[in-house]
Design a protein around this motif. Structure first.
Motif, PDB file in Angstrom:
ATOM      1  N   ASN A  32      32.472   6.547   2.695  1.00 21.39           N
ATOM      2  CA  ASN A  32      32.986   7.676   1.929  1.00 21.39           C
ATOM      3  C   ASN A  32      32.729   7.493   0.438  1.00 21.39           C
ATOM      4  O   ASN A  32      33.641   7.540  -0.385  1.00 21.39           O
ATOM      5  N   CYS A  33      31.464   7.257   0.106  1.00 20.86           N
ATOM      6  CA  CYS A  33      31.093   6.942  -1.276  1.00 20.86           C
ATOM      7  C   CYS A  33      29.871   7.757  -1.687  1.00 20.86           C
ATOM      8  O   CYS A  33      28.736   7.315  -1.508  1.00 20.86           O
ATOM      9  N   PRO A  34      30.113   8.946  -2.227  1.00 17.29           N
ATOM     10  CA  PRO A  34      28.961   9.739  -2.678  1.00 17.29           C
ATOM     11  C   PRO A  34      28.328   9.122  -3.923  1.00 17.29           C
ATOM     12  O   PRO A  34      28.970   8.982  -4.961  1.00 17.29           O
ATOM     13  N   TYR A  35      27.109   8.665  -3.774  1.00  8.55           N
ATOM     14  CA  TYR A  35      26.368   8.068  -4.888  1.00  8.55           C
ATOM     15  C   TYR A  35      24.880   8.231  -4.611  1.00  8.55           C
ATOM     16  O   TYR A  35      24.483   8.534  -3.482  1.00  8.55           O
ATOM     17  N   PRO A  36      24.035   8.020  -5.608  1.00  6.70           N
ATOM     18  CA  PRO A  36      22.589   8.191  -5.410  1.00  6.70           C
ATOM     19  C   PRO A  36      21.991   7.023  -4.612  1.00  6.70           C
ATOM     20  O   PRO A  36      21.517   6.050  -5.185  1.00  6.70           O
ATOM     21  N   GLU A  37      22.025   7.125  -3.301  1.00  6.01           N
ATOM     22  CA  GLU A  37      21.539   6.057  -2.419  1.00  6.01           C
ATOM     23  C   GLU A  37      20.061   5.754  -2.637  1.00  6.01           C
ATOM     24  O   GLU A  37      19.642   4.619  -2.614  1.00  6.01           O
ATOM     25  N   ILE A  38      19.277   6.776  -2.818  1.00  2.00           N
ATOM     26  CA  ILE A  38      17.850   6.577  -3.066  1.00  2.00           C
ATOM     27  C   ILE A  38      17.679   6.373  -4.569  1.00  2.00           C
ATOM     28  O   ILE A  38      18.005   7.240  -5.367  1.00  2.00           O
ATOM     29  N   ASP A  39      17.202   5.184  -4.937  1.00  2.00           N
ATOM     30  CA  ASP A  39      17.087   4.864  -6.355  1.00  2.00           C
ATOM     31  C   ASP A  39      15.647   4.471  -6.705  1.00  2.00           C
ATOM     32  O   ASP A  39      14.746   4.560  -5.869  1.00  2.00           O
ATOM     33  N   ASP A  40      15.459   4.037  -7.917  1.00  2.00           N
ATOM     34  CA  ASP A  40      14.110   3.732  -8.397  1.00  2.00           C
ATOM     35  C   ASP A  40      13.599   2.358  -7.974  1.00  2.00           C
ATOM     36  O   ASP A  40      12.510   1.977  -8.373  1.00  2.00           O
TER      37      ASP A  40
END
Length: 147
Positions: A32-40
């Motif tokens: 339950n952690c909305p964050y930018p999973e796909i990163d650089d």
């Protein structure tokens, strides 16, 4: 057990999809952690995984030294819910460390571990080197494996 170790550009479309789906299912939905999973870092990383019958059961990515930290890094360490507590995570981490030792010589490994997993990483030779901090609302610590 046959482990796959591929650069971003060596991954098939299906492998990339399955890896990202597992990461989102666990790190975003389950936790339950909305964050930018796909990163650089994905394009720079080695993607290390085990699959059986077309399903990714264990995965981590290894980031070369000088990309995220001055040290090499292992992150997005994950096992499929059906494989937890089977030892596959420890085995995967050891295999990943062996790869780093053989290919990125004399290189320490730094990780940002979820704080509740410190004992797991400590058993694998990592030492906590920071106080707890919040990363996307989840307590983490920095840990180091020194060569």
């Amino acid at each position: 057990m046959n482990w796959e170790n591929k650069s971003f550009y060596e991954l098939s479309n299906d492998e990339l999809y399955d890896i990202l789906k597992l990461r989102v299912d666990v790190f975003v939905v389950e936790q339950n952690c909305p964050y930018p999973e796909i990163d650089d870092f994905d394009r720079e990383a080695r993607h290390f995984f085990y699959q059986k019958d077309g399903q990714i059961l264990a995965y981590c990515r290894m980031i070369p030294p000088g990309v995220k930290f001055k040290e090499a890094s292992i992150g997005r360490v994950i096992t499929h819910p059906s494989e937890r507590r089977t030892g596959i995570g420890s085995l995967m981490l050891q295999e990943a460390m062996d790869f780093i030792d053989e290919n990125w010589e004399n290189c320490d490994v730094k990780i940002e571990a979820q704080a509740h997993l410190q004992a797991f990483y400590s058993q694998c030779g990592f030492e906590t080197i920071s106080d707890e901090f919040l990363e996307d609302g989840i307590p983490h610590v920095e840990m180091l494996y020194s060569i």
